[in-house]
Write a protein that holds these residues in place. Structure first.
Motif, mmCIF file in Angstrom:
data_model
loop_
_atom_site.group_PDB
_atom_site.id
_atom_site.type_symbol
_atom_site.label_atom_id
_atom_site.label_comp_id
_atom_site.label_asym_id
_atom_site.label_seq_id
_atom_site.Cartn_x
_atom_site.Cartn_y
_atom_site.Cartn_z
ATOM 1 N N PHE A 197 8.180 -15.167 -9.764
ATOM 2 C CA PHE A 197 7.331 -15.840 -8.361
ATOM 3 C C PHE A 197 6.608 -14.652 -8.571
ATOM 4 C CE2 PHE A 197 10.214 -18.757 -6.245
ATOM 5 C CZ PHE A 197 10.119 -19.155 -7.236
ATOM 6 N N LEU A 198 7.024 -13.343 -8.756
ATOM 7 C CA LEU A 198 6.335 -12.050 -8.313
ATOM 8 C C LEU A 198 4.999 -11.607 -9.856
ATOM 9 C CD1 LEU A 198 5.230 -9.644 -6.553
ATOM 10 C CD2 LEU A 198 7.046 -8.421 -6.887
ATOM 11 N N MET A 199 6.284 -11.330 -10.881
ATOM 12 C CA MET A 199 5.500 -11.222 -12.180
ATOM 13 C C MET A 199 4.677 -12.572 -12.485
ATOM 14 S SD MET A 199 6.346 -8.237 -12.859
ATOM 15 C CE MET A 199 7.537 -6.876 -13.047
ATOM 16 N N HIS A 200 5.048 -13.108 -12.560
ATOM 17 C CA HIS A 200 4.149 -14.564 -13.203
ATOM 18 C C HIS A 200 2.598 -14.166 -12.386
ATOM 19 C CE1 HIS A 200 2.196 -18.436 -13.203
ATOM 20 N NE2 HIS A 200 2.785 -18.443 -14.293
ATOM 21 N N ARG A 201 2.428 -14.422 -10.733
ATOM 22 C CA ARG A 201 1.224 -13.822 -10.473
ATOM 23 C C ARG A 201 0.644 -12.648 -10.586
ATOM 24 N NH1 ARG A 201 -1.097 -16.850 -6.091
ATOM 25 N NH2 ARG A 201 -2.931 -15.935 -5.711
ATOM 26 N N MET A 202 0.804 -11.853 -10.803
ATOM 27 C CA MET A 202 1.068 -10.721 -11.033
ATOM 28 C C MET A 202 -0.284 -9.993 -12.633
ATOM 29 S SD MET A 202 2.781 -6.550 -11.971
ATOM 30 C CE MET A 202 3.842 -6.965 -10.306
ATOM 31 N N ARG A 203 0.949 -11.411 -13.940
ATOM 32 C CA ARG A 203 -0.098 -11.345 -14.683
ATOM 33 C C ARG A 203 -0.908 -12.538 -14.826
ATOM 34 N NH1 ARG A 203 0.662 -14.769 -19.412
ATOM 35 N NH2 ARG A 203 0.596 -13.741 -21.126
ATOM 36 N N GLU A 204 -1.181 -13.546 -14.069
ATOM 37 C CA GLU A 204 -2.472 -13.999 -13.366
ATOM 38 C C GLU A 204 -3.291 -13.057 -13.669
ATOM 39 O OE1 GLU A 204 -2.741 -17.249 -10.959
ATOM 40 O OE2 GLU A 204 -0.260 -18.127 -11.480
ATOM 41 N N GLU A 205 -3.212 -12.326 -12.469
ATOM 42 C CA GLU A 205 -4.635 -11.133 -12.036
ATOM 43 C C GLU A 205 -4.734 -10.287 -13.175
ATOM 44 O OE1 GLU A 205 -5.322 -11.471 -9.012
ATOM 45 O OE2 GLU A 205 -4.508 -12.935 -8.127
ATOM 46 N N SER A 206 -3.675 -10.093 -13.770
ATOM 47 C CA SER A 206 -4.158 -9.105 -14.944
ATOM 48 C C SER A 206 -4.924 -9.738 -16.195
ATOM 49 C CB SER A 206 -2.600 -8.570 -15.431
ATOM 50 O OG SER A 206 -2.044 -7.847 -14.703
ATOM 51 N N ALA A 233 3.687 2.571 -11.475
ATOM 52 C CA ALA A 233 3.927 3.928 -11.862
ATOM 53 C C ALA A 233 3.895 3.541 -13.546
ATOM 54 C CB ALA A 233 5.111 3.601 -11.440
ATOM 55 N N LEU A 234 4.305 2.240 -14.486
ATOM 56 C CA LEU A 234 4.320 1.580 -15.707
ATOM 57 C C LEU A 234 2.936 1.242 -15.684
ATOM 58 C CD1 LEU A 234 7.753 0.102 -15.496
ATOM 59 C CD2 LEU A 234 7.100 2.417 -16.746
ATOM 60 N N GLY A 235 2.125 0.712 -14.988
ATOM 61 C CA GLY A 235 1.159 0.406 -15.164
ATOM 62 C C GLY A 235 0.639 -0.223 -16.371
ATOM 63 N N ARG A 236 -0.154 -0.718 -17.211
ATOM 64 C CA ARG A 236 -0.343 -1.346 -18.682
ATOM 65 C C ARG A 236 1.321 -1.699 -19.417
ATOM 66 N NH1 ARG A 236 -4.784 -3.694 -19.549
ATOM 67 N NH2 ARG A 236 -6.841 -3.271 -18.094
ATOM 68 N N SER A 275 0.688 -0.786 -0.221
ATOM 69 C CA SER A 275 -0.128 -0.268 0.249
ATOM 70 C C SER A 275 1.244 1.254 -0.351
ATOM 71 C CB SER A 275 -0.949 0.115 1.539
ATOM 72 O OG SER A 275 -1.533 -1.218 1.468
ATOM 73 N N SER A 276 2.348 1.627 1.025
ATOM 74 C CA SER A 276 2.806 2.771 0.639
ATOM 75 C C SER A 276 3.534 2.310 -0.356
ATOM 76 C CB SER A 276 3.821 2.455 1.565
ATOM 77 O OG SER A 276 4.786 1.216 1.655
ATOM 78 N N ALA A 277 3.658 1.613 -0.699
ATOM 79 C CA ALA A 277 4.921 1.414 -2.034
ATOM 80 C C ALA A 277 2.601 2.039 -3.482
ATOM 81 C CB ALA A 277 5.310 -0.148 -3.205
ATOM 82 N N GLY A 278 2.579 1.592 -3.732
ATOM 83 C CA GLY A 278 1.176 2.373 -3.739
ATOM 84 C C GLY A 278 1.052 4.031 -3.855
ATOM 85 N N ARG A 279 0.812 3.945 -3.135
ATOM 86 C CA ARG A 279 0.585 4.973 -3.382
ATOM 87 C C ARG A 279 1.116 6.563 -3.570
ATOM 88 N NH1 ARG A 279 -0.966 3.560 2.664
ATOM 89 N NH2 ARG A 279 1.061 4.213 2.966
ATOM 90 N N ALA A 320 -2.755 -1.251 -10.948
ATOM 91 C CA ALA A 320 -1.863 -1.447 -10.013
ATOM 92 C C ALA A 320 -2.350 -2.344 -8.737
ATOM 93 C CB ALA A 320 -2.572 0.077 -9.389
ATOM 94 N N ALA A 321 -3.904 -2.779 -8.907
ATOM 95 C CA ALA A 321 -4.183 -4.056 -7.771
ATOM 96 C C ALA A 321 -3.867 -5.043 -7.978
ATOM 97 C CB ALA A 321 -5.952 -3.652 -8.137
ATOM 98 N N ALA A 322 -2.242 -5.335 -9.355
ATOM 99 C CA ALA A 322 -2.663 -6.827 -9.917
ATOM 100 C C ALA A 322 -0.908 -6.928 -9.288
ATOM 101 C CB ALA A 322 -2.371 -6.892 -11.772
ATOM 102 N N ALA A 323 -0.947 -5.956 -9.361
ATOM 103 C CA ALA A 323 0.485 -5.548 -8.869
ATOM 104 C C ALA A 323 0.312 -5.459 -7.041
ATOM 105 C CB ALA A 323 1.084 -4.320 -8.785
ATOM 106 N N LEU A 324 -0.274 -5.243 -6.739
ATOM 107 C CA LEU A 324 -0.767 -5.300 -4.831
ATOM 108 C C LEU A 324 -1.070 -6.954 -3.911
ATOM 109 C CD1 LEU A 324 -2.024 -1.222 -3.970
ATOM 110 C CD2 LEU A 324 0.643 -2.403 -4.097
ATOM 111 N N THR A 325 -1.846 -6.569 -5.235
ATOM 112 C CA THR A 325 -2.711 -8.746 -4.846
ATOM 113 C C THR A 325 -0.741 -9.373 -4.790
ATOM 114 O OG1 THR A 325 -4.981 -7.841 -6.416
ATOM 115 C CG2 THR A 325 -3.947 -10.373 -5.972
#
Length: 692
Positions: free
Chosen positions: A584-593, A665-668, A360-364, A600-605
């Motif tokens: 590990f992180l990016m693969h889960r982020m891609r799943e959420e996307s 910050a980069l978004g899509r 959350s702190s990184a997202g703000r 932003a939500a995909a990264a934080l999730t």
């Protein structure tokens, strides 16, 4: 008919884990005898670590072929602070005579007194052990037993053979003691992570099985391709098996626990877990293997041979964690998680997540966090400017053994001459001319002709300057320039070649590692920006970890030098292993996307979902490499420290804050130019993740 089909399916589900377990038992029965033989082919001779094409390597190889084989060279150092007495000299003569009577020496040992009268040295050489390291160690130990202190007279046994024997003692600790320490560290961490009296034992046993498998495969590599097995490479292989294997187990068990709440049968839950995290685990292990195999481009023997062995360790760990571990977990059922058993249909207890708060702190304020982290890593990297210069021979041990004490005594007692020969190998027909030419080279004090055989003649050259001094280095360079068609080697020349070759290897291997890792990430993530982000992050971590090493090696650890191979090896391991967590992180982020989440939500999730397991995996991996800091060689302590610190930085700073904030910050744009980069079509339904 439906009931019969269901019964058959259930029978298959019960049979598959038992079949996998049976295959593993059979495989271990076959490979066991070969694994037990690995220690028999382990070698830690100088030639096993030297550059493949260097002069010093050729000298060592040709010396092995001369009459009597490899020469075991020692120096007996007799010293008394107030000056040697006649009785001291008599004792020295008696001990040397006893040694000559017990062992076959080359030539008659003659004492060389120091100008201040405090020291008497006897150079001793023997071809008795040849290339047999056990016989060499036995010879050194016996000579040390004979040459002992007496009546205030200090006696030390040094020389290249004594140094090799003392180093072999350290490498011996990379077998059993290193394995036991690694197992103990991993066991403690797994108990703390799982909070279960049973679960921790399963991945630990599977890791042990994979290490045994890796030993058998490594022996096969040696027999088939002549791959050199050294104490260092075998120790690193064991650490990789337990470190990387436990990481894969943590990810799989975490996903399996999630799926047990969704599926009633453990078999179905495990299938879902394998489909969910299997690609990430395979990709991460492939990245590590690809990075390690890049070491085959190195010219330094110790670096090049570490590549295949490390790869064997990682792939054996992968095989065990994706086959044996799932089978054992399914057979044990839910009760293996006791007392925190994940019940079917239940929801995990809501807890305050540290990683949710960090995300959350990184997202703000993503740009602020990113800039702050980059400045911090850059500042830490400046510490690399404080790294001490190349480590000298007398500074390679953490605790000073007898051979190093002898070297220091000689350096103080004989400042006007070298006590360590420079080895020259020249064609036998040109020996007289080479001897005459050597005597004209500036910096040469004395020359002695040695053995002749197989078309070569051995010449020992003593420089006027102390070993590994700037003056001796200049003398070696002049000898190599003047003696065309001859080879110049010996311990000091080997150090020069090690430094030069490590610099060459670093400039060749590092770009290959970066390119191979980047290509794998592009294929996995179907993006160019995300792979560049991950690779840039691990390179920054490497620089910061080296910088921290520069701040503590001299002032805190008291090290007088840095191993020339530290930069390359730490880079390969930190990049290859660090990218694991990014996958590990990016693969889960891609799943959420893919499931329709906003960037932003995909990264934080993804951070909330994988943060805990990544932190656990990072702690385990850092702890396994930290075991090396308890070894007796400076090069192992430095390597273990830098990798452990780098993994912790990567786990708790880079993955958690910097990669997450950059993704927000980069978004899509982080998925450019892949399909996820394009804005979703409001008239088309969002693509859902692949069913499990």
């Amino acid at each position: 008919m439906g009931a019969r089909s269901t019964s058959v399916t259930r029978s298959r589900r019960r049979a598959v884990p038992w079949l996998v377990l049976g295959l593993w038992v059979a495989a271990l029965a076959v490979i066991g005898p070969f694994a037990a033989k690995l220690s028999e082919v382990q070698h830690d001779r100088v030639v096993d670590y030297l550059p493949a094409s260097a002069d010093s390597t050729q000298v060592a190889k040709i010396q092995d072929q001369l009459p009597g084989g490899e020469t075991t060279e020692l120096v007996l150092v007799y010293h008394r602070e107030g000056g040697l007495t006649a009785a001291d000299r008599a004792v020295a003569g008696e001990q040397v005579t006893e040694i000559a009577g017990r062992h076959r020496l080359t030539g008659t040992p003659r004492g060389v007194p120091s100008t201040d009268g405090t020291t008497l040295m006897y150079p001793v050489a023997s071809n008795e052990p040849g290339t047999d390291e056990d016989k060499r160690d036995a010879l050194v130990d016996d000579i040390r037993r004979i040459a002992h202190d007496e009546g205030g007279l200090s006696v030390e046994v040094g020389g290249t053979a004594a140094l090799a024997t003392d180093a072999a003692g350290v490498y011996a600790s990379l077998g059993g003691p290193l394995l036991y320490t690694t197992v103990a560290v991993v066991a403690v961490l797994l108990v703390l992570i799982y909070r279960s009296p049973v679960l921790w034992l399963v991945p630990l046993v599977v890791a042990g099985v994979s290490d045994y498998l890796a030993m058998g495969v490594a022996y096969g590599l040696h027999q088939a391709f002549g791959t050199t097995i050294s104490g260092q490479s075998q120790g690193i292989m064991t650490i990789l098996v337990f470190g990387a294997g436990t990481d894969y187990a943590l990810l799989l068990v975490s996903r399996y626990r999630e799926e047990l709440r969704r599926f009633e049968r453990p078999y179905d839950a495990m299938r879902a877990a394998m489909r969910g995290c299997g690609p990430a685990v395979i990709a991460s292990s492939g990245t590590v293997a690809a990075g390690l195999l890049c070491l085959l481009a190195a010219d330094l023997n110790s670096n090049r041979d570490m590549g295949p062995l490390g790869t064997v360790g990682v792939l054996c760990a992968l095989l065990a964690m994706l086959t044996l571990l799932p089978a054992v977990l399914v057979l044990l059922g839910r009760r293996v998680f006791w007392p925190l058993v994940p019940a079917y249909g239940s929801e995990p207890k809501a807890r305050r997540s540290l990683f949710a708060a960090m995300g959350s702190s990184a997202g703000r304020r993503p740009l602020t966090v990113l800039a702050g982290g980059a400045v911090l890593l850059g500042a830490l990297a400046l510490g690399a400017l404080n790294l001490p210069g190349p480590v000298r021979q007398q500074d390679t041990f953490v605790d000073k053994p007898e051979s190093i004490a002898a070297t220091q005594t000689l350096a103080e007692a004989y400042p006007e001459r070298s006590t360590q020969p420079i080895g020259v190998i020249t064609p036998a027909g040109r020996a007289d001319g080479t001897l005459a030419r050597i005597r004209t080279v500036r910096g040469v004090d004395s020359v002695r002709e040695g053995r002749t055989g197989d078309g070569w003649t051995e010449i020992s050259v003593f420089a006027k300057d102390a070993p590994q001094s700037a003056g001796e280095t200049a003398t070696i360079e002049r000898l190599r320039h003047e003696l065309t068609g001859s080879y110049v080697g010996g311990p000091s020349a080997q150090r020069i070649d090690l430094e030069d070759t490590n610099a060459r290897d670093q400039s060749v291997v590092i770009p290959i590692v970066l390119a191979s890792v980047l290509l794998i990430l592009v294929a996995l993530l179907r993006s160019l920006v995300a792979p560049l982000l991950l690779v840039g992050a691990v390179v920054a971590v490497w620089g910061a970890a080296l910088g921290i090493g520069g701040l503590v090696f001299g002032p805190l650890f008291g090290f007088e030098g840095t191993d020339p191979g530290l930069g390359l090896l730490s880079f390969v391991f930190l990049v290859a292993l660090g990218v694991d967590y990014g996958i590990f992180l990016m693969h889960r982020m891609r799943e959420e996307s893919l499931a329709g989440a906003e960037p932003a939500a995909a990264a934080l999730t993804a951070l909330r979902s994988t943060g805990g397991v990544i932190a656990s995996a990072g702690l385990v991996l850092a702890a396994t490499f930290a075991v090396l800091t308890n070894m007796g060689l400076v090069q192992l302590v430095e390597l273990g420290f830098v990798i452990a610190v780098g993994v912790l930085l990567d786990t708790f700073l880079v993955r958690t804050y910097l990669v997450t904030s950059a993704s927000v910050a980069l978004g899509r744009k982080v998925w450019w130019p892949g399909g996820l980069f394009r804005e979703p079509d409001p008239l088309r339904p969002e693509r859902q993740p692949e069913p499990v």
